[in-house]
Design a protein around this motif. Structure first.
Motif, PDB file in Angstrom:
ATOM      1  N   VAL A  43       0.522  -1.143  -0.165  1.00  0.00           N
ATOM      2  CA  VAL A  43       0.093   0.233   0.055  1.00  0.00           C
ATOM      3  C   VAL A  43       0.911   1.060   0.311  1.00  0.00           C
ATOM      4  CG1 VAL A  43      -0.498   0.352   2.751  1.00  0.00           C
ATOM      5  CG2 VAL A  43      -2.068   1.037   0.832  1.00  0.00           C
ATOM      6  N   GLY A  44       0.560   2.480  -0.821  1.00  0.00           N
ATOM      7  CA  GLY A  44       1.185   3.382  -0.182  1.00  0.00           C
ATOM      8  C   GLY A  44       0.303   4.939  -0.397  1.00  0.00           C
ATOM      9  N   THR A  45       0.151   6.117  -0.197  1.00  0.00           N
ATOM     10  CA  THR A  45      -0.331   6.341  -0.331  1.00  0.00           C
ATOM     11  C   THR A  45      -1.340   7.188  -1.268  1.00  0.00           C
ATOM     12  OG1 THR A  45       0.594   8.709  -0.869  1.00  0.00           O
ATOM     13  CG2 THR A  45       1.244   7.493   0.882  1.00  0.00           C
ATOM     14  N   PRO A  46      -2.690   8.372  -0.405  1.00  0.00           N
ATOM     15  CA  PRO A  46      -3.650   8.185  -1.847  1.00  0.00           C
ATOM     16  C   PRO A  46      -2.512   9.086  -3.160  1.00  0.00           C
ATOM     17  CG  PRO A  46      -4.419   8.872   0.345  1.00  0.00           C
ATOM     18  CD  PRO A  46      -3.277   8.731   0.761  1.00  0.00           C
ATOM     19  N   GLU A  47      -1.672  10.076  -1.936  1.00  0.00           N
ATOM     20  CA  GLU A  47      -0.938  11.017  -4.195  1.00  0.00           C
ATOM     21  C   GLU A  47      -0.122   9.783  -4.060  1.00  0.00           C
ATOM     22  OE1 GLU A  47      -2.335  13.072  -0.494  1.00  0.00           O
ATOM     23  OE2 GLU A  47      -0.824  11.791  -0.492  1.00  0.00           O
ATOM     24  N   TYR A  48       0.189   8.423  -4.021  1.00  0.00           N
ATOM     25  CA  TYR A  48       1.441   7.621  -4.170  1.00  0.00           C
ATOM     26  C   TYR A  48       1.286   6.142  -3.861  1.00  0.00           C
ATOM     27  CZ  TYR A  48       6.081   6.336  -5.549  1.00  0.00           C
ATOM     28  OH  TYR A  48       7.457   5.401  -5.588  1.00  0.00           O
ATOM     29  N   GLU A  49       0.660   5.301  -5.353  1.00  0.00           N
ATOM     30  CA  GLU A  49       0.423   4.341  -5.308  1.00  0.00           C
ATOM     31  C   GLU A  49       2.153   3.426  -5.891  1.00  0.00           C
ATOM     32  OE1 GLU A  49      -2.684   3.945  -7.026  1.00  0.00           O
ATOM     33  OE2 GLU A  49      -3.897   3.300  -5.557  1.00  0.00           O
ATOM     34  N   PRO A  50       2.581   2.524  -4.603  1.00  0.00           N
ATOM     35  CA  PRO A  50       3.283   1.718  -5.595  1.00  0.00           C
ATOM     36  C   PRO A  50       3.742   0.519  -6.975  1.00  0.00           C
ATOM     37  CG  PRO A  50       2.562   0.600  -3.488  1.00  0.00           C
ATOM     38  CD  PRO A  50       2.150   1.889  -3.396  1.00  0.00           C
ATOM     39  N   TRP A  51       2.938   1.885  -7.673  1.00  0.00           N
ATOM     40  CA  TRP A  51       2.754   0.825  -8.724  1.00  0.00           C
ATOM     41  C   TRP A  51       3.485  -0.056  -9.280  1.00  0.00           C
ATOM     42  CZ3 TRP A  51      -2.411   0.725 -10.897  1.00  0.00           C
ATOM     43  CH2 TRP A  51      -3.014   1.817 -10.432  1.00  0.00           C
ATOM     44  N   HIS A  52       4.757   0.400  -9.671  1.00  0.00           N
ATOM     45  CA  HIS A  52       5.866  -0.183 -10.437  1.00  0.00           C
ATOM     46  C   HIS A  52       6.794  -1.264  -9.175  1.00  0.00           C
ATOM     47  CE1 HIS A  52       6.494   3.100 -12.627  1.00  0.00           C
ATOM     48  NE2 HIS A  52       6.527   2.635 -14.074  1.00  0.00           N
ATOM     49  N   LEU A  53       6.550  -0.880  -8.079  1.00  0.00           N
ATOM     50  CA  LEU A  53       7.024  -1.850  -6.918  1.00  0.00           C
ATOM     51  C   LEU A  53       6.362  -3.150  -7.104  1.00  0.00           C
ATOM     52  CD1 LEU A  53       9.543  -2.987  -4.517  1.00  0.00           C
ATOM     53  CD2 LEU A  53       8.476  -1.888  -2.737  1.00  0.00           C
ATOM     54  N   ALA A  54       4.695  -3.089  -7.266  1.00  0.00           N
ATOM     55  CA  ALA A  54       4.230  -4.157  -7.281  1.00  0.00           C
ATOM     56  C   ALA A  54       4.371  -4.430  -8.757  1.00  0.00           C
ATOM     57  CB  ALA A  54       2.942  -3.931  -7.576  1.00  0.00           C
ATOM     58  N   ALA A  55       4.894  -4.268  -9.743  1.00  0.00           N
ATOM     59  CA  ALA A  55       5.245  -5.491 -11.156  1.00  0.00           C
ATOM     60  C   ALA A  55       6.432  -5.999 -10.807  1.00  0.00           C
ATOM     61  CB  ALA A  55       5.105  -3.771 -12.096  1.00  0.00           C
ATOM     62  N   HIS A  56       7.504  -5.226 -10.493  1.00  0.00           N
ATOM     63  CA  HIS A  56       8.464  -5.298  -9.398  1.00  0.00           C
ATOM     64  C   HIS A  56       8.753  -6.911  -8.901  1.00  0.00           C
ATOM     65  CE1 HIS A  56      11.405  -2.995 -12.757  1.00  0.00           C
ATOM     66  NE2 HIS A  56      10.824  -1.879 -11.078  1.00  0.00           N
ATOM     67  N   LEU A  57       7.626  -7.055  -7.977  1.00  0.00           N
ATOM     68  CA  LEU A  57       7.814  -8.113  -7.152  1.00  0.00           C
ATOM     69  C   LEU A  57       6.842  -9.139  -7.629  1.00  0.00           C
ATOM     70  CD1 LEU A  57       7.162  -6.059  -3.984  1.00  0.00           C
ATOM     71  CD2 LEU A  57       8.565  -7.093  -4.700  1.00  0.00           C
ATOM     72  N   VAL A  58       5.851  -8.867  -8.945  1.00  0.00           N
ATOM     73  CA  VAL A  58       5.534  -9.844  -9.324  1.00  0.00           C
ATOM     74  C   VAL A  58       6.445 -10.586 -10.627  1.00  0.00           C
ATOM     75  CG1 VAL A  58       3.344 -10.185 -11.342  1.00  0.00           C
ATOM     76  CG2 VAL A  58       2.950  -8.657  -9.258  1.00  0.00           C
ATOM     77  N   ASP A  59       7.439 -10.195 -11.099  1.00  0.00           N
ATOM     78  CA  ASP A  59       8.268 -10.294 -12.421  1.00  0.00           C
ATOM     79  C   ASP A  59       9.446 -11.076 -10.986  1.00  0.00           C
ATOM     80  OD1 ASP A  59       6.943  -9.652 -14.167  1.00  0.00           O
ATOM     81  OD2 ASP A  59       8.682  -7.779 -14.104  1.00  0.00           O
ATOM     82  N   GLU A  60       9.981 -10.543  -9.961  1.00  0.00           N
ATOM     83  CA  GLU A  60      10.728 -11.449  -9.350  1.00  0.00           C
ATOM     84  C   GLU A  60       9.935 -12.982  -7.741  1.00  0.00           C
ATOM     85  OE1 GLU A  60      13.766 -10.890  -8.516  1.00  0.00           O
ATOM     86  OE2 GLU A  60      13.722  -9.127  -9.909  1.00  0.00           O
ATOM     87  N   ALA A  61       9.105 -12.869  -8.660  1.00  0.00           N
ATOM     88  CA  ALA A  61       8.070 -14.141  -8.028  1.00  0.00           C
ATOM     89  C   ALA A  61       8.339 -14.653  -8.638  1.00  0.00           C
ATOM     90  CB  ALA A  61       6.616 -13.715  -7.716  1.00  0.00           C
ATOM     91  N   ALA A  62       7.937 -14.435 -10.171  1.00  0.00           N
ATOM     92  CA  ALA A  62       7.601 -15.548 -11.589  1.00  0.00           C
ATOM     93  C   ALA A  62       9.390 -16.271 -11.480  1.00  0.00           C
ATOM     94  CB  ALA A  62       7.088 -15.009 -12.427  1.00  0.00           C
ATOM     95  N   TRP A  63      10.750 -15.347 -11.759  1.00  0.00           N
ATOM     96  CA  TRP A  63      11.981 -15.097 -11.964  1.00  0.00           C
ATOM     97  C   TRP A  63      13.076 -16.410 -11.098  1.00  0.00           C
ATOM     98  CZ3 TRP A  63      12.353  -9.642 -13.516  1.00  0.00           C
ATOM     99  CH2 TRP A  63      11.614  -9.511 -14.583  1.00  0.00           C
ATOM    100  N   SER A  64      12.339 -16.115  -9.526  1.00  0.00           N
ATOM    101  CA  SER A  64      12.813 -16.626  -8.563  1.00  0.00           C
ATOM    102  C   SER A  64      12.006 -18.286  -7.914  1.00  0.00           C
ATOM    103  CB  SER A  64      13.142 -15.500  -7.816  1.00  0.00           C
ATOM    104  OG  SER A  64      12.051 -15.136  -6.773  1.00  0.00           O
ATOM    105  N   GLY A  65      11.072 -18.203  -8.375  1.00  0.00           N
ATOM    106  CA  GLY A  65      10.661 -20.342  -7.573  1.00  0.00           C
ATOM    107  C   GLY A  65       9.507 -19.088  -6.238  1.00  0.00           C
ATOM    108  N   THR A  66       9.323 -18.018  -6.692  1.00  0.00           N
ATOM    109  CA  THR A  66       9.069 -17.856  -4.968  1.00  0.00           C
ATOM    110  C   THR A  66       8.110 -16.665  -5.447  1.00  0.00           C
ATOM    111  OG1 THR A  66      11.162 -17.223  -4.532  1.00  0.00           O
ATOM    112  CG2 THR A  66      10.184 -16.502  -2.648  1.00  0.00           C
ATOM    113  N   PRO A  67       6.346 -17.903  -5.092  1.00  0.00           N
ATOM    114  CA  PRO A  67       5.394 -16.944  -5.725  1.00  0.00           C
ATOM    115  C   PRO A  67       4.854 -16.104  -4.494  1.00  0.00           C
ATOM    116  CG  PRO A  67       5.222 -19.141  -5.434  1.00  0.00           C
ATOM    117  CD  PRO A  67       6.205 -18.838  -5.319  1.00  0.00           C
TER     118      PRO A  67
END
Length: 200
Positions: A43-67
């Motif tokens: 979660v971020g703030t009303p003015e700042y949502e961490p979209w990019h971190l969410a996307a990177h963590l989804v990618d890392e979850a897939a690449w590292s085998g850590t769902p």
């Protein structure tokens, strides 16, 4: 930011505290979600949502085998008409329970309503991690914090890239049932060829 750019950034930051700090924070994040079997709320703030971190963590979850690293992005302005992965509102923080991890990303000190929800989630047993200015009430309730004060050498977006990349590094899958001999040998080989902790 792709893997090549992250590697170049790490070279530039060699000898600074940032590499160790981001790796330690990412290790705490990974350790929390893997040991509890997942349930990562971001979660971020009303003015700042961490979209990019969410996307990177989804990618890392897939690449590292850590769902378990794949987060649920909790949004302040979520609407029922939004796509499912964008329609999770703040009510989800109220439902947070023991075994879940809540990562708060804020470029400025979060306002009282968000801090209260985070406090409630912690009281319910969720592990709280914070990435932001390191001021206000949030640091005192976080189990782990990576402070990125205003005026730091790195901005919050860059630190998120480093944390996201480090979260999936050297992550070995958690044992699930009986593993084959080949799996055990592969794990040993990965362990033996991994760089020493703290070295880049």
């Amino acid at each position: 930011m792709d893997a090549v750019r992250v590697a170049l950034l790490r070279e530039v930051l060699a000898g600074t505290e940032w590499l160790g700090a981001t790796r330690r924070f990412a290790g705490a994040l990974r350790g929390s979600v893997v040991s509890h079997g997942g349930g990562l709320l971001l979660v971020g703030t009303p003015e700042y949502e961490p979209w990019h971190l969410a996307a990177h963590l989804v990618d890392e979850a897939a690449w590292s085998g850590t769902p378990e690293l794949a987060p649920t992005l909790v949004r302040h302005g979520a609407r029922p008409s939004d796509p499912a992965h964008l329609a999770v509102g703040l009510g989800r923080l109220e439902a947070a329970r023991r075994g879940e991890t809540l990562l708060v990303v804020a470029p400025t000190t979060p306002a009282a309503p968000l801090v209260e929800r985070v406090s409630d989630a912690r009281r319910a047993g969720a592990t709280v991690l914070a990435l932001g200015p390191g001021q206000g009430e949030l640091p005192s309730m976080a189990h782990e914090i990576l402070a990125v004060p205003d005026g730091s050498e790195l901005d919050l977006d860059t630190v998120q890239h480093l944390v996201g990349a480090a979260a999936g590094e050297n992550a070995l899958p958690t044992p699930r049932g009986r593993r084959r001999f080949r799996d055990r040998v592969a794990r040993l080989a990965e362990h033996l060829t991994a760089p020493p902790p703290g070295r880049w």
